[in-house]
Enzyme design. Structure first.
Site, PDB file in Angstrom:
ATOM      1  N   SER A  48       0.821  -1.213   0.000  1.00  5.80           N
ATOM      2  CA  SER A  48       0.000   0.000   0.000  1.00  5.80           C
ATOM      3  C   SER A  48       0.854   1.262   0.000  1.00  5.80           C
ATOM      4  O   SER A  48       1.849   1.369   0.719  1.00  5.80           O
ATOM      5  CB  SER A  48      -0.912   0.012   1.230  1.00  5.80           C
ATOM      6  OG  SER A  48      -1.611   1.234   1.306  1.00  5.80           O
ATOM      7  N   GLY A  83      -5.657   2.707 -10.874  1.00 10.03           N
ATOM      8  CA  GLY A  83      -6.224   2.987  -9.557  1.00 10.03           C
ATOM      9  C   GLY A  83      -5.564   4.140  -8.826  1.00 10.03           C
ATOM     10  O   GLY A  83      -5.950   4.459  -7.695  1.00 10.03           O
ATOM     11  N   TYR A  89      -4.407  -0.684  -7.150  1.00 13.13           N
ATOM     12  CA  TYR A  89      -3.212   0.115  -7.397  1.00 13.13           C
ATOM     13  C   TYR A  89      -1.935  -0.522  -6.842  1.00 13.13           C
ATOM     14  O   TYR A  89      -0.856   0.063  -6.924  1.00 13.13           O
ATOM     15  CB  TYR A  89      -3.372   1.546  -6.861  1.00 13.13           C
ATOM     16  CG  TYR A  89      -3.277   1.680  -5.356  1.00 13.13           C
ATOM     17  CD1 TYR A  89      -2.044   1.871  -4.722  1.00 13.13           C
ATOM     18  CD2 TYR A  89      -4.407   1.621  -4.561  1.00 13.13           C
ATOM     19  CE1 TYR A  89      -1.951   1.998  -3.350  1.00 13.13           C
ATOM     20  CE2 TYR A  89      -4.328   1.750  -3.192  1.00 13.13           C
ATOM     21  CZ  TYR A  89      -3.097   1.940  -2.591  1.00 13.13           C
ATOM     22  OH  TYR A  89      -3.029   2.044  -1.232  1.00 13.13           O
ATOM     23  N   ASP A 107     -14.598   6.758  -0.860  1.00 15.45           N
ATOM     24  CA  ASP A 107     -14.341   6.101  -2.140  1.00 15.45           C
ATOM     25  C   ASP A 107     -15.169   6.681  -3.285  1.00 15.45           C
ATOM     26  O   ASP A 107     -14.685   6.757  -4.414  1.00 15.45           O
ATOM     27  CB  ASP A 107     -14.626   4.599  -2.032  1.00 15.45           C
ATOM     28  CG  ASP A 107     -13.519   3.832  -1.334  1.00 15.45           C
ATOM     29  OD1 ASP A 107     -12.373   4.319  -1.315  1.00 15.45           O
ATOM     30  OD2 ASP A 107     -13.798   2.740  -0.802  1.00 15.45           O
ATOM     31  N   ALA A 147     -16.171  -1.721  -2.430  1.00 10.36           N
ATOM     32  CA  ALA A 147     -15.597  -0.843  -3.452  1.00 10.36           C
ATOM     33  C   ALA A 147     -16.510  -0.755  -4.661  1.00 10.36           C
ATOM     34  O   ALA A 147     -16.685   0.318  -5.247  1.00 10.36           O
ATOM     35  CB  ALA A 147     -14.218  -1.352  -3.851  1.00 10.36           C
ATOM     36  N   LYS A 188     -14.810  -3.730   4.402  1.00 13.21           N
ATOM     37  CA  LYS A 188     -15.575  -2.498   4.244  1.00 13.21           C
ATOM     38  C   LYS A 188     -17.052  -2.637   4.617  1.00 13.21           C
ATOM     39  O   LYS A 188     -17.681  -1.670   5.045  1.00 13.21           O
ATOM     40  CB  LYS A 188     -15.463  -1.982   2.804  1.00 13.21           C
ATOM     41  CG  LYS A 188     -14.080  -1.449   2.462  1.00 13.21           C
ATOM     42  CD  LYS A 188     -14.053  -0.862   1.058  1.00 13.21           C
ATOM     43  CE  LYS A 188     -12.698  -0.268   0.753  1.00 13.21           C
ATOM     44  NZ  LYS A 188     -12.678   0.396  -0.577  1.00 13.21           N
TER      45      LYS A 188
END
Length: 310
Positions: free
Chosen positions: A38, A269, A248, A130, A158, A94
């Site tokens: 990340s 991303g 990403y 998001d 997402a 999430k």
């Protein structure tokens, strides 16, 4: 803990609960699985240094916690005990985190998905940055890309955010596919209720859906470093398509690499990662960050020495 309330948080960017950034240190993190690559910590910490804010960002990677791993409820309690300001949330938590929160912002409530948690006054506030993150990236990068019909791959947290952002951006028809068809159907129902009948539909035949769509968006975890591969057969992608991916790490997924070889217009991303982080930083600190500086920190990650903590 009681389920999260459905009334909105105070208004502001994602109904933010701003913190007095200069009066105390900020300790935050990213909660997820397989997140060692990340770039989020680098973006947050670089911006905080530029602002003179004492700020530490940690990775909370459930894949590295051994067996049995702590429960999600335990992880939230640990974060509170350790005086975290809050944390970001990514795959696969999430939606699972919702019943563990006290209050939700309007966006988080509508989406049924949280990517940012703020601890304040003994309570847990859930937000979703998001939608704005993907929408702003799409607006800046895709401009006038055709958007009569779009195929969305992934109906999780997402996917819900990206679906909202696409319809808000003017997509006329959204076709949703997921490895769990029931999830795609549920998201299509929610989006149709929000944006109007016929605006969203669940599809099982990805090849047919792709052949009838202008663009393809991957909002599934397929393509991440820990889940390599493509979220649909390569033969489904045509040079006329535009293709976007929210993954990403890595920045160039197999999906985007294949699409570029065909000559497709693509969107990585990066934009969503940066813009959702911009809003999250604001929620954690009460300070509006410099977008260009956070973008530069994201890009600099490729030039930095390899490290184990993201």
């Amino acid at each position: 803990m009681e389920p999260a309330r459905t009334h909105p948080l105070p208004e502001g960017p994602e109904g933010r609960e701003p913190l007095p950034s200069q009066s105390r240190a900020v300790l935050v993190g990213l909660l997820g699985r397989g997140i060692q690559l990340s770039r989020t910590p680098a973006m947050h910490e670089a911006e905080a240094r530029a602002r003179g804010i004492s700020y530490v960002y940690r990775l909370i990677d459930a894949d590295l916690m051994g067996e049995p791993a702590p429960s999600l409820a335990d992880l939230l309690r640990f974060a509170e005990y350790l005086a975290f300001t809050g944390f970001n949330v990514t795959f696969p938590f999430k939606q699972e985190i919702l019943p563990l929160l006290d209050e939700l912002s309007p966006a988080a409530r509508e989406l049924g998905s949280v990517n940012t948690v703020v601890f304040r006054d003994g309570r847990r506030f859930g937000h979703n940055t998001d939608v704005w993150g993907f929408g702003e990236s799409f607006r800046r990068e895709m401009g006038e890309a055709a958007r009569d019909a779009i195929l969305l791959l992934g109906a999780g947290g997402a996917g819900a955010a990206v679906g909202h952002a696409l319809l808000e951006s003017g997509v006329h028809r959204l076709r949703i596919a997921d490895v769990e068809p029931a999830k795609a159907a549920q998201l299509a129902t929610r989006l149709s209720r929000r944006f109007g009948p016929g605006r969203a539909e669940a599809v099982a035949d990805v090849a047919t859906a792709a052949s009838r769509s202008d663009g393809i968006v991957n909002a599934s975890p397929v393509g991440m470093a820990k889940l390599p591969g493509m979220p649909l057969p390569a033969a489904c992608i045509e040079p006329r398509h535009w293709v976007a991916d929210i993954v990403y790490f890595p920045l160039e997924t197999e999906l985007l690499r294949h699409a570029r070889r065909l000559g497709c217009r693509t969107m990585s991303g990066e934009g969503m990662a940066v813009f959702q982080a911009v809003r999250a930083f604001e929620l954690f600190t009460g300070v509006t960050p410099d977008v260009d500086r956070m973008k530069a920190a994201f890009a600099a990650f490729d030039r930095a020495p390899t490290r184990q903590t993201g």
